[in-house]
Design a protein around this motif. Sequence first.
Motif, PDB file in Angstrom:
ATOM      1  N   ASN A  97     119.164 103.620 -19.152  1.00 24.98           N
ATOM      2  CA  ASN A  97     119.029 102.177 -18.903  1.00 24.98           C
ATOM      3  C   ASN A  97     119.107 101.849 -17.419  1.00 24.98           C
ATOM      4  O   ASN A  97     119.921 102.417 -16.703  1.00 24.98           O
ATOM      5  N   THR A 111     117.114 102.363 -14.891  1.00 26.14           N
ATOM      6  CA  THR A 111     116.626 103.297 -13.864  1.00 26.14           C
ATOM      7  C   THR A 111     115.293 102.851 -13.278  1.00 26.14           C
ATOM      8  O   THR A 111     114.937 103.212 -12.166  1.00 26.14           O
ATOM      9  N   GLY A 112     114.513 102.089 -14.044  1.00 23.90           N
ATOM     10  CA  GLY A 112     113.268 101.570 -13.477  1.00 23.90           C
ATOM     11  C   GLY A 112     112.029 101.781 -14.324  1.00 23.90           C
ATOM     12  O   GLY A 112     110.911 101.569 -13.850  1.00 23.90           O
ATOM     13  N   LYS A 113     112.191 102.158 -15.586  1.00 25.80           N
ATOM     14  CA  LYS A 113     111.015 102.382 -16.457  1.00 25.80           C
ATOM     15  C   LYS A 113     110.174 101.105 -16.537  1.00 25.80           C
ATOM     16  O   LYS A 113     108.956 101.119 -16.361  1.00 25.80           O
ATOM     17  N   GLN A 154     110.170  98.562 -14.534  1.00 24.51           N
ATOM     18  CA  GLN A 154     109.597  98.185 -13.230  1.00 24.51           C
ATOM     19  C   GLN A 154     108.298  98.952 -12.983  1.00 24.51           C
ATOM     20  O   GLN A 154     107.313  98.392 -12.512  1.00 24.51           O
ATOM     21  N   GLN A 168     107.142  87.739 -10.221  1.00 22.64           N
ATOM     22  CA  GLN A 168     107.587  88.099  -8.863  1.00 22.64           C
ATOM     23  C   GLN A 168     106.740  89.266  -8.326  1.00 22.64           C
ATOM     24  O   GLN A 168     106.271  89.235  -7.184  1.00 22.64           O
ATOM     25  N   THR A 189     112.475  97.432  -4.989  1.00 22.20           N
ATOM     26  CA  THR A 189     112.783  96.257  -4.150  1.00 22.20           C
ATOM     27  C   THR A 189     112.181  95.021  -4.833  1.00 22.20           C
ATOM     28  O   THR A 189     111.525  95.133  -5.868  1.00 22.20           O
TER      29      THR A 189
HETATM   30  N1  ATP Z   1     113.874  91.599  -8.407  1.00 23.47           N
HETATM   31  C1  ATP Z   1     114.379  92.796  -8.212  1.00 23.47           C
HETATM   32  N2  ATP Z   1     114.630  93.232  -6.963  1.00 23.47           N
HETATM   33  C2  ATP Z   1     115.138  94.453  -6.741  1.00 23.47           C
HETATM   34  N3  ATP Z   1     115.440  95.343  -7.720  1.00 23.47           N
HETATM   35  C3  ATP Z   1     115.218  94.953  -8.977  1.00 23.47           C
HETATM   36  C4  ATP Z   1     114.670  93.682  -9.296  1.00 23.47           C
HETATM   37  N4  ATP Z   1     114.561  93.595 -10.643  1.00 23.47           N
HETATM   38  C5  ATP Z   1     115.026  94.758 -11.124  1.00 23.47           C
HETATM   39  N5  ATP Z   1     115.432  95.572 -10.135  1.00 23.47           N
HETATM   40  C6  ATP Z   1     116.017  96.919 -10.249  1.00 23.47           C
HETATM   41  O1  ATP Z   1     115.503  97.514 -11.418  1.00 23.47           O
HETATM   42  C7  ATP Z   1     116.576  97.954 -12.243  1.00 23.47           C
HETATM   43  C8  ATP Z   1     116.219  97.735 -13.702  1.00 23.47           C
HETATM   44  O2  ATP Z   1     115.096  98.507 -13.942  1.00 23.47           O
HETATM   45  P1  ATP Z   1     114.391  98.484 -15.361  1.00 23.47           P
HETATM   46  O3  ATP Z   1     114.615  97.204 -16.062  1.00 23.47           O
HETATM   47  O4  ATP Z   1     113.001  98.914 -15.101  1.00 23.47           O
HETATM   48  O5  ATP Z   1     115.196  99.632 -16.079  1.00 23.47           O
HETATM   49  P2  ATP Z   1     114.812 100.378 -17.422  1.00 23.47           P
HETATM   50  O6  ATP Z   1     114.827 101.829 -17.094  1.00 23.47           O
HETATM   51  O7  ATP Z   1     113.566  99.826 -18.003  1.00 23.47           O
HETATM   52  O8  ATP Z   1     116.060 100.004 -18.295  1.00 23.47           O
HETATM   53  P3  ATP Z   1     116.153  99.648 -19.869  1.00 23.47           P
HETATM   54  O9  ATP Z   1     116.081 100.954 -20.576  1.00 23.47           O
HETATM   55  O10 ATP Z   1     117.490  98.987 -19.981  1.00 23.47           O
HETATM   56  O11 ATP Z   1     115.005  98.715 -20.175  1.00 23.47           O
HETATM   57  C9  ATP Z   1     117.756  97.097 -11.854  1.00 23.47           C
HETATM   58  O12 ATP Z   1     118.943  97.833 -12.049  1.00 23.47           O
HETATM   59  C10 ATP Z   1     117.517  96.830 -10.396  1.00 23.47           C
HETATM   60  O13 ATP Z   1     118.056  97.907  -9.641  1.00 23.47           O
END
Ligand code: ATP
Length: 284
Positions: free
Chosen positions: A44, A46-48, A50, A88, A277
Motif C-alpha cells: 500500500n 508505494t505508487g501503483k 500514481q 492534478q 511529486t
Molecule cells: N499530490 C501528491 N503529491 C505528492 N505525492 C503524492 C501525491 N499524491 C500521492 N502521492 C504519493 O503517492 C503515495 C500513494 O501512492 P498510491 O496511491 O499510488 O499507492 P498504491 O501503491 O496504489 O497504494 P494502494 O495499494 O493503497 O492503492 C502517497 O503515499 C504519496 O507519497
Amino acid sequence: MQPENLLHQIHLRTQKCTVGCPLLDRCLGGGIPCNSITELVAENGTGKTQFCLQLVLYAQLPPSRGGLSASSLYIHTEFPFPLRRLRQLSRAFRSSHPDHPVADPCGRVFVQGVYTADELVDALPKIELFLIHSKSRFPLRVIVIDSIAALFRSDFDNTGLDLRRRSSLFFKIAGGLKSLAKRFGLAVVVTNQVVDLIEGGNGNGVRVGNLGVLYSSGRRVAPALGLAWANCVNSRLFLSRHDDGADVDGSCSKSRRRISVVFAPHLPHSSSEFVITTEGVFGR
Ligand SMILES: Nc1ncnc2c1ncn2[C@@H]1O[C@H](COP(=O)(O)OP(=O)(O)OP(=O)(O)O)[C@@H](O)[C@H]1O
C-alpha cells in the motif's frame, strides 16, 4: 532464421506506451507493452495508482512522442476513484505538453467501478463490444485494473472448492483480457498487493522471476494471489519502498522508491529509483 532474430523482431514489433518519464521508459524498454498484461505489484502507498494515473494521461500522446493516441479505461475496484489526483496530474500533463490538442485530458479516461471478480468477468464482453463499435479519434488502447487483488480479498474461503473457483476466475479474467489485448493491441495493466512472508520461511518454495526475494519497508513480501495468478500475467514489475526516517521537523518520513522488473518476456532484470511529486512519477 536464428531464434535470437525472431526474439528481436517480436521485441521491435510490440508497440509500447510511455509511462510519462524517459528514465522509467528506458528501464522498461520503452514503456508498457501492448498486446499483453503487465502487473504492478507493491505494498500500500508505494505508487501503483500514481503510475496508472500517469499512464492513462500519457497514452493520449501520439506514437511519435511515445504514446498511443489513445483513450483508456480505468477500472477501479476500491472506492473512491482518485479523481482529484487525476485532475492534478492532468494539469501537470497539460503544462508540460501545451500543444496537446485535447483541452481536458481527463475526458479521454473512462472510469468504471467493479467490485467483484464475477462483475469483472461480466464486464469483459461489454468492453469487447465497446472496442468493436468505437470509432473515436482516440481509440481505447489502455485498460487499467486497480486493483485485481481487491476483487479476491473477500468472498473466498480457504477450502479446496473456493481455491478452485478462485483459480478458475483468474484464468477467465486473464484469458479474456489477453484475448482483447491481442485483438485490439491493448496495453493492459493490473495492480496487485503484497502479503508479508514469515521470516525464515521460504514462501511457497517457488521462485518466480529474476528477484529471489522481495523486500519493501524492510519486510519480506510476496505478491498476493499466489502462483496461479503469477502464471496469468506476461510481465511483473515490483515497486518497493524504503523509509529513510523522519524529516528534521519530524513532520513526515521520506521514502525511497524503486521499480524492478521481476519477469518480462522482452526485458532483462533492470530497476530504477523513482519519486512521486505533485507533478507525477519520475525516475532518477
Ligand atoms: N499530490 C501528491 N503529491 C505528492 N505525492 C503524492 C501525491 N499524491 C500521492 N502521492 C504519493 O503517492 C503515495 C500513494 O501512492 P498510491 O496511491 O499510488 O499507492 P498504491 O501503491 O496504489 O497504494 P494502494 O495499494 O493503497 O492503492 C502517497 O503515499 C504519496 O507519497
